[in-house]
Scaffold this active site. Structure first.
Site, short mmCIF file in Angstrom:
data_model
loop_
_atom_site.label_atom_id
_atom_site.label_comp_id
_atom_site.label_asym_id
_atom_site.label_seq_id
_atom_site.Cartn_x
_atom_site.Cartn_y
_atom_site.Cartn_z
CG HIS A 1 7.75 18.05 -28.20
ND1 HIS A 1 8.52 19.00 -28.87
CD2 HIS A 1 8.13 18.13 -26.90
CE1 HIS A 1 9.33 19.60 -28.01
NE2 HIS A 1 9.12 19.09 -26.81
CD GLU B 1 14.13 22.64 -23.05
OE1 GLU B 1 15.20 22.34 -23.63
OE2 GLU B 1 13.03 22.35 -23.53
CG ASP C 1 9.18 26.38 -21.71
OD1 ASP C 1 9.70 25.63 -20.86
OD2 ASP C 1 9.61 26.46 -22.88
ZN LIG Z 1 10.26 19.61 -25.23
ZN LIG Z 2 11.23 19.30 -22.20
#
Ligand SMILES: [Zn+2]
Ligand SMILES: [Zn+2]
Length: 396
Positions: free
Chosen positions: A368, A141, A83
């Site tokens: 991220h 996840e 994902d």
């Molecule tokens: Zn992550």
């Molecule tokens: Zn990750």
């Protein structure tokens, strides 16, 4: 030719293909539990390698089996997550996300394409190992309740049951070509805390007529730090952080309610359960003693991640053998959470880090972030190493 050299050679031969898989997946990211096209792409490639597999497990999950000689002698699982995140990519690269607002900013494109490469390698050496390698491509996840827990519920650790499981994750602190291992406790559990303090709102000039939710919430935030500093065994890592506080009054208005959000992380399941009770009791007790009420809602996140020491030690030694001592690092504890932890609570597990950093190429952004990218040379390392780790573990 020795098997190790053969694996290294195959990893080099298919490296351009694996970069292609990664670029395709990176350019077409899908959010957690929506990985329909990614899953179809994985399935299509596994079919082209002649690897038998099942699809639509826990939604978009794919599970494949690569059998060597005497397939029931031992089973090892390898895991990748598929994902992406709700982030708009800022990189100016040919494989930039074409799904605006969605980005593979945690490297799950790398994990998936690398495991596809590993499948391609292993499918060409089935006459050279004994046992079965189970490949797990999981959804979600990044999102509660975690694709790993759903895959386990769907029976991924049975029929055939793997003795242990190996997973890898990119790490922006480690240069491409290197990997990191750790024995024992590695990553934290992460629970979400939502507190609503309900007082009595009113004019700020008449505090005696109100129940000041702002002041009570402040006491609660300060007092809860004592759960970590006074109640937690100092040998257990633990973090309690509040990242959001909302009380919509004004300079002259005391609000009716204050809303607080935070995260609690630790590496011990008994203490985790106790701490959550203490947080609830202390917050409610303070509110009550000051004339307010308090709702404490704690949403359980992922458990802590433990690398089984003997397995992690064998995997580290196999990595040294495959990549050289200078390319294998030792990792510190990491207070982030990862749903691979669910597997580690069920069977022996080893989660290691794949270096992707390259300062000379300006590749330094953390996961991220909207500028996260990798040095694609890391794919050859990840692909070959994972194949080698599985083969070594089947022999162990
Ligand atoms: Zn992550
Ligand atoms: Zn990750």
């Amino acid at each position: 030719m020795e098997l190790k050299q053969r694996i290294q050679q195959l990893a080099a031969t298919i490296s351009t293909d694996v970069i292609g898989y990664r670029r395709h997946i990176h350019a077409n990211p899908e959010l957690s539990f929506e990985e329909t096209n990614t899953s179809a792409y994985v399935s299509q490639l596994l079919t082209s390698f002649g690897v038998k597999h099942e699809t639509s497990i826990a939604g978009t999950g794919v599970v494949a089996l690569i059998e060597g000689k005497n397939p029931s002698s031992k089973v090892i699982a390898l895991r990748a997550d598929m994902d992406a995140l709700p982030i708009e990519e800022k990189n100016d690269v040919p494989y930039k996300s074409t799904n605006i607002g969605v980005m593979h900013a945690c490297g799950h494109d790398v994990h998936t394409s690398s495991l596809l490469g590993t499948a391609k390698i292993l499918s060409q050496v089935t006459d050279q190992f004994e046992g079965t390698i189970k490949l797990i491509f999981q959804p979600g996840e990044e999102k509660f309740p975690g694709g790993a827990s759903l895959m386990i519920d769907a029976g991924v650790l049975e029929n055939p049951a793997p003795q242990n499981i190996i997973g890898q994750h990119v790490m922006a602190l480690i240069p491409a070509g290197k990997v990191g291992f750790r024995e024992g406790m590695y990553m934290a559990s992460a629970d979400e805390i939502y507190i609503t303090v309900k007082g009595k709102g009113g004019h700020a000039a008449m505090p005696d007529k109100n129940v000041d939710s702002i002041l009570i919430a402040s006491h609660i935030i300060v007092a809860l730090q004592q759960v970590i500093s006074r109640n937690c065994d100092p040998r257990i890592p633990a973090v309690l952080s509040f990242g959001k506080i909302m009380g919509m009054g004004a300079t002259n208005v005391i609000p009716e309610e204050v809303y607080i959000e935070g995260t609690f992380r630790t590496l011990n399941e008994e203490w985790r359960a106790e701490a959550k009770q203490r947080i609830k009791k202390m917050a409610s007790g303070i509110a009550e003693s000051m004339g307010a009420t308090c709702d404490v809602d704690i949403k359980d996140g992922y458990p802590f991640l433990k690398n089984e020491p003997a397995l992690a030690k064998r995997m580290r030694a196999a990595a040294v053998d495959f990549l050289g001592e200078e390319n294998v690092l030792d990792l510190d504890l990491w207070m982030a959470a990862e749903d691979f932890a669910y597997y580690s609570q069920k069977i022996d597990a080893c989660f290691y880090r794949l270096g992707i950093r390259n300062e000379a190429k300006g590749i330094t952004s953390g996961v991220h972030t909207s500028t996260f990218d990798i040095d694609e040379a890391a794919l050859q390392t990840g692909t070959g190493l994972m194949a080698w780790l599985a083969l070594e573990e089947l022999k162990a």
